[in-house]
Scaffold this active site. Structure first.
Site, PDB file in Angstrom:
ATOM      1  N   GLY A 140       1.462  68.225 -37.492  1.00 63.36           N
ATOM      2  CA  GLY A 140       0.033  67.899 -37.496  1.00 63.36           C
ATOM      3  C   GLY A 140      -0.795  69.051 -36.964  1.00 63.36           C
ATOM      4  N   GLU A 158      -6.136  73.146 -24.095  1.00 67.50           N
ATOM      5  CA  GLU A 158      -5.533  73.301 -22.755  1.00 67.50           C
ATOM      6  C   GLU A 158      -4.102  72.754 -22.786  1.00 67.50           C
ATOM      7  OE1 GLU A 158      -8.743  71.877 -23.106  1.00 67.50           O
ATOM      8  OE2 GLU A 158      -9.555  73.876 -22.759  1.00 67.50           O
ATOM      9  N   CYS A 187      -1.809  56.254 -34.093  1.00 69.93           N
ATOM     10  CA  CYS A 187      -2.411  55.601 -32.923  1.00 69.93           C
ATOM     11  C   CYS A 187      -1.636  55.931 -31.656  1.00 69.93           C
ATOM     12  CB  CYS A 187      -2.428  54.092 -33.121  1.00 69.93           C
ATOM     13  SG  CYS A 187      -3.217  53.565 -34.646  1.00 69.93           S
ATOM     14  N   GLY A 222     -31.856  81.604 -38.886  1.00 69.22           N
ATOM     15  CA  GLY A 222     -32.367  80.226 -38.787  1.00 69.22           C
ATOM     16  C   GLY A 222     -31.848  79.337 -39.905  1.00 69.22           C
ATOM     17  N   PHE A 273     -10.323  56.305 -30.393  1.00 69.33           N
ATOM     18  CA  PHE A 273     -10.579  57.492 -31.240  1.00 69.33           C
ATOM     19  C   PHE A 273      -9.657  57.540 -32.459  1.00 69.33           C
ATOM     20  CE2 PHE A 273     -11.400  59.759 -26.993  1.00 69.33           C
ATOM     21  CZ  PHE A 273     -12.753  59.961 -27.171  1.00 69.33           C
ATOM     22  N   GLU A 291      -5.290  56.405 -25.860  1.00 67.68           N
ATOM     23  CA  GLU A 291      -5.875  55.163 -25.308  1.00 67.68           C
ATOM     24  C   GLU A 291      -7.055  55.541 -24.420  1.00 67.68           C
ATOM     25  OE1 GLU A 291      -2.784  52.898 -23.384  1.00 67.68           O
ATOM     26  OE2 GLU A 291      -1.694  52.642 -25.283  1.00 67.68           O
ATOM     27  N   GLU A 311      -5.329  66.261 -31.465  1.00 66.18           N
ATOM     28  CA  GLU A 311      -3.897  66.567 -31.675  1.00 66.18           C
ATOM     29  C   GLU A 311      -3.371  67.424 -30.516  1.00 66.18           C
ATOM     30  OE1 GLU A 311      -2.381  66.971 -35.523  1.00 66.18           O
ATOM     31  OE2 GLU A 311      -3.718  65.405 -36.268  1.00 66.18           O
ATOM     32  N   GLY A 314      -7.464  55.216 -21.361  1.00 63.75           N
ATOM     33  CA  GLY A 314      -7.010  55.823 -20.100  1.00 63.75           C
ATOM     34  C   GLY A 314      -5.873  56.816 -20.273  1.00 63.75           C
TER      35      GLY A 314
HETATM   36  C1  LIG Z   1     -12.994  62.700 -33.690  1.00 58.34           C
HETATM   37  C2  LIG Z   1     -11.696  62.417 -32.998  1.00 58.34           C
HETATM   38  C3  LIG Z   1     -10.631  61.923 -33.730  1.00 58.34           C
HETATM   39  C4  LIG Z   1      -9.422  61.614 -33.079  1.00 58.34           C
HETATM   40  N1  LIG Z   1      -8.390  61.071 -33.816  1.00 58.34           N
HETATM   41  C5  LIG Z   1      -7.286  60.598 -33.164  1.00 58.34           C
HETATM   42  C6  LIG Z   1      -6.287  59.853 -33.872  1.00 58.34           C
HETATM   43  O1  LIG Z   1      -6.369  59.670 -35.085  1.00 58.34           O
HETATM   44  N2  LIG Z   1      -5.235  59.351 -33.171  1.00 58.34           N
HETATM   45  C7  LIG Z   1      -5.094  59.560 -31.815  1.00 58.34           C
HETATM   46  O2  LIG Z   1      -4.117  59.081 -31.252  1.00 58.34           O
HETATM   47  N3  LIG Z   1      -6.039  60.254 -31.114  1.00 58.34           N
HETATM   48  C8  LIG Z   1      -7.122  60.779 -31.757  1.00 58.34           C
HETATM   49  N4  LIG Z   1      -8.097  61.463 -31.056  1.00 58.34           N
HETATM   50  C9  LIG Z   1      -7.970  61.599 -29.610  1.00 58.34           C
HETATM   51  C10 LIG Z   1      -7.680  63.016 -29.141  1.00 58.34           C
HETATM   52  O3  LIG Z   1      -6.364  63.367 -29.476  1.00 58.34           O
HETATM   53  C11 LIG Z   1      -7.965  63.051 -27.634  1.00 58.34           C
HETATM   54  O4  LIG Z   1      -9.377  62.993 -27.475  1.00 58.34           O
HETATM   55  C12 LIG Z   1      -7.401  64.282 -26.970  1.00 58.34           C
HETATM   56  O5  LIG Z   1      -5.987  64.232 -26.970  1.00 58.34           O
HETATM   57  C13 LIG Z   1      -7.884  64.457 -25.519  1.00 58.34           C
HETATM   58  O6  LIG Z   1      -7.775  63.276 -24.795  1.00 58.34           O
HETATM   59  P1  LIG Z   1      -9.048  62.750 -23.944  1.00 58.34           P
HETATM   60  O7  LIG Z   1     -10.202  62.729 -24.887  1.00 58.34           O
HETATM   61  O8  LIG Z   1      -8.656  61.478 -23.285  1.00 58.34           O
HETATM   62  O9  LIG Z   1      -9.317  63.874 -22.892  1.00 58.34           O
HETATM   63  P2  LIG Z   1      -8.598  64.029 -21.404  1.00 58.34           P
HETATM   64  O10 LIG Z   1      -7.123  63.927 -21.544  1.00 58.34           O
HETATM   65  O11 LIG Z   1      -9.267  63.102 -20.469  1.00 58.34           O
HETATM   66  O12 LIG Z   1      -8.995  65.508 -21.071  1.00 58.34           O
HETATM   67  C14 LIG Z   1     -10.284  65.892 -20.578  1.00 58.34           C
HETATM   68  C15 LIG Z   1     -10.250  67.409 -20.360  1.00 58.34           C
HETATM   69  O13 LIG Z   1      -9.293  67.735 -19.339  1.00 58.34           O
HETATM   70  C16 LIG Z   1      -8.365  68.691 -19.842  1.00 58.34           C
HETATM   71  N5  LIG Z   1      -7.048  68.459 -19.245  1.00 58.34           N
HETATM   72  C17 LIG Z   1      -6.372  67.295 -19.153  1.00 58.34           C
HETATM   73  N6  LIG Z   1      -5.197  67.474 -18.524  1.00 58.34           N
HETATM   74  C18 LIG Z   1      -5.136  68.787 -18.202  1.00 58.34           C
HETATM   75  C19 LIG Z   1      -4.173  69.596 -17.541  1.00 58.34           C
HETATM   76  N7  LIG Z   1      -3.022  69.101 -17.074  1.00 58.34           N
HETATM   77  N8  LIG Z   1      -4.435  70.920 -17.370  1.00 58.34           N
HETATM   78  C20 LIG Z   1      -5.592  71.453 -17.847  1.00 58.34           C
HETATM   79  N9  LIG Z   1      -6.539  70.733 -18.489  1.00 58.34           N
HETATM   80  C21 LIG Z   1      -6.310  69.418 -18.664  1.00 58.34           C
HETATM   81  C22 LIG Z   1      -8.367  68.485 -21.342  1.00 58.34           C
HETATM   82  O14 LIG Z   1      -7.888  69.620 -22.038  1.00 58.34           O
HETATM   83  C23 LIG Z   1      -9.832  68.192 -21.595  1.00 58.34           C
HETATM   84  O15 LIG Z   1     -10.552  69.400 -21.682  1.00 58.34           O
HETATM   85  C24 LIG Z   1      -9.290  61.841 -31.695  1.00 58.34           C
HETATM   86  C25 LIG Z   1     -10.367  62.374 -30.972  1.00 58.34           C
HETATM   87  C26 LIG Z   1     -11.557  62.664 -31.599  1.00 58.34           C
HETATM   88  C27 LIG Z   1     -12.711  63.218 -30.796  1.00 58.34           C
END
Ligand SMILES: Cc1cc2nc3c(=O)[nH]c(=O)nc-3n(C[C@H](O)[C@H](O)[C@H](O)COP(=O)(O)OP(=O)(O)OC[C@H]3O[C@@H](n4cnc5c(N)ncnc54)[C@H](O)[C@@H]3O)c2cc1C
Length: 384
Positions: A241, A367, A124, A340, A156, A127, A363, A129
């Protein structure tokens, strides 16, 4: 091992995981995806073969293997189902964080049941935000005597709602990475609750939910290591991981490739097998080459992590990006070769493509993997 060959033991480990995957995961993978079924019993069978605590020490029930062994296992498991393999990978990552940073009583309390997968674990960090910028996390843990009181939300979280053990990064101090600690929160703790199972593009054979803390009292004795090292623990877990997720992409893509190769030799068009067209042969040759390149590089990064090489974090980030991008591209090309029929659920290809897509996001997005590599080249930019 040398850089380019596996030992007899490693071949035996890979073959064991591959047989398990072919017999126990592959025949059900499409149905589990459709029914959103989390196959806990089958995962316990994997654990009985040593795959619940692959690189956990043996005194608490682990298999005491290395990161390259793990990469072989996760690739083999993912050939049967990338989603189930990836959950077992997250579970192993959590168990390793407890094994590596936990005190002896903590290891003995939690790890035996995690290694047997009688208990499941969730990681975990994310978050609502704070995703890529994980060090901005806000879930508060305020000390009150022998307990921390937790308030906040994780987003997530894989396995959430079903898992018994939650390895949670919380804010115990100042803003930024040095104010973060890691707590183990057991399911059933008052004040711990879960959101609805998210509807997703793929990874349907495992639940994804928000984890919510409201006035949730967690014993101080559940903290891993001292206060303030939680971000370091979280990132150390992710090095391994990321290799595992990369290996899951390779396994899914290899399964898709094998199906495409067989299909191309059966399917006829314009009076010939489609495999007789050189355009298709070149496509197959490129897919095989790119998979092999990604695999070779992933093994190199796994060896670096096994040896705690100084550049291991960078290599793991590079390998995660390469293996997950390659895996998705190869699986998508395998779908194209099926025409298809690749788009139909029964062929099992579109499911692999949907499953592998998220490996480029979680993980650490690909990017973020580039950011980690770039920091070593040009230093840390402001805000990154
Ligand atoms: C199915 C699923 C399972 C998951 N399981 C887990 C879990 O078990 N535990 C856990 O803790 N999390 C989990 N996650 C969360 C996952 O790790 C996050 O979704 C991921 O780290 C991206 O965070 P965000 O979705 O808030 O995207 P954001 O951080 O908001 O990013 C949005 C976009 O902006 C890009 N970006 C952000 N900052 C920069 C930068 N400085 N330079 C260039 N590009 C940038 C990102 O690459 C992305 O394309 C899971 C997510 C999914 C979809």
């Amino acid at each position: 091992m040398t850089a380019f060959s596996l030992s007899e033991d490693q071949i035996a480990i890979r073959d064991m995981a591959a047989s398990f995957s072919a017999e126990t995961l592959a025949p059900h993978a499409v149905r589990w995806d459709e029914e959103k079924h989390f196959p806990v019993e089958e995962m316990r069978q994997a654990a009985a073969l040593g795959m619940g605590g692959i690189y956990i020490t043996e005194d608490v029930g682990g298999s005491g293997l290395g990161r390259l062994d793990a990469a072989l296992i996760f690739e083999a498991l993912a050939m049967g189902c990338p989603t189930v393999a990836a959950y077992i990978s997250i579970h192993n990552m959590c168990a390793w964080m407890i094994d590596r940073y936990g005190a002896d009583e903590q290891r003995k309390a939690w790890l035996p049941k995690l290694c047997s997968m009688e208990h499941l674990a969730s990681y975990c960090l994310t978050e609502p935000g704070a995703g890529s910028d994980a060090a901005a996390l806000k879930t508060k843990a305020v000390r009150d005597g022998d307990h921390y009181v937790l308030d906040g939300q994780k987003q997530f979280i894989s396995g959430a709602g079903v898992s018994d053990i939650y390895v949670v990064m919380v804010r115990t101090g100042e803003a930024g990475p040095s104010g973060i600690s890691t707590l183990v929160v057991e399911n059933g703790t008052p004040g711990l609750s879960f959101g609805a199972n998210e509807k997703k593009m793929g990874w349907n054979a495992q639940p994804t939910r928000a984890v919510i803390f409201e006035n949730c009292r967690v014993p101080v004795a559940n903290r891993l290591g001292p206060e303030g090292i939680g971000f370091k623990i979280a990132m150390a877990g992710l090095d391994g991981g990321r290799l595992n997720i990369g290996a899951c992409s390779l396994g899914g893509a290899q399964a898709a490739f094998d199906k495409a190769l067989a299909y191309a030799q059966e399917r006829k068009a314009f009076g010939a097998r489609i495999a007789d067209f050189q355009a298709l042969q070149f496509k197959l040759a490129d897919m095989a080459t790119e998979l092999e390149m990604a695999r070779t590089f992933l093994w190199r990064a796994a060896s670096a992590l096994d040896e705690t090489a100084p550049d291991a974090t960078k290599l793991c980030a590079m390998a995660k990006r390469v293996a997950t991008d390659t895996g998705f591209e190869v699986a998508n090309q395998a779908l194209q070769i099926h025409g298809g029929y690749g788009y139909l659920a029964d062929y099992g290809i579109e499911k692999i493509v949907r499953d592998l897509r998220v490996h480029q996001i979680l993980e650490g997005t690909n990017e973020v993997m580039r950011m980690i590599v770039a920091r070593g080249l040009v230093g840390r930019a402001k805000g990154n």
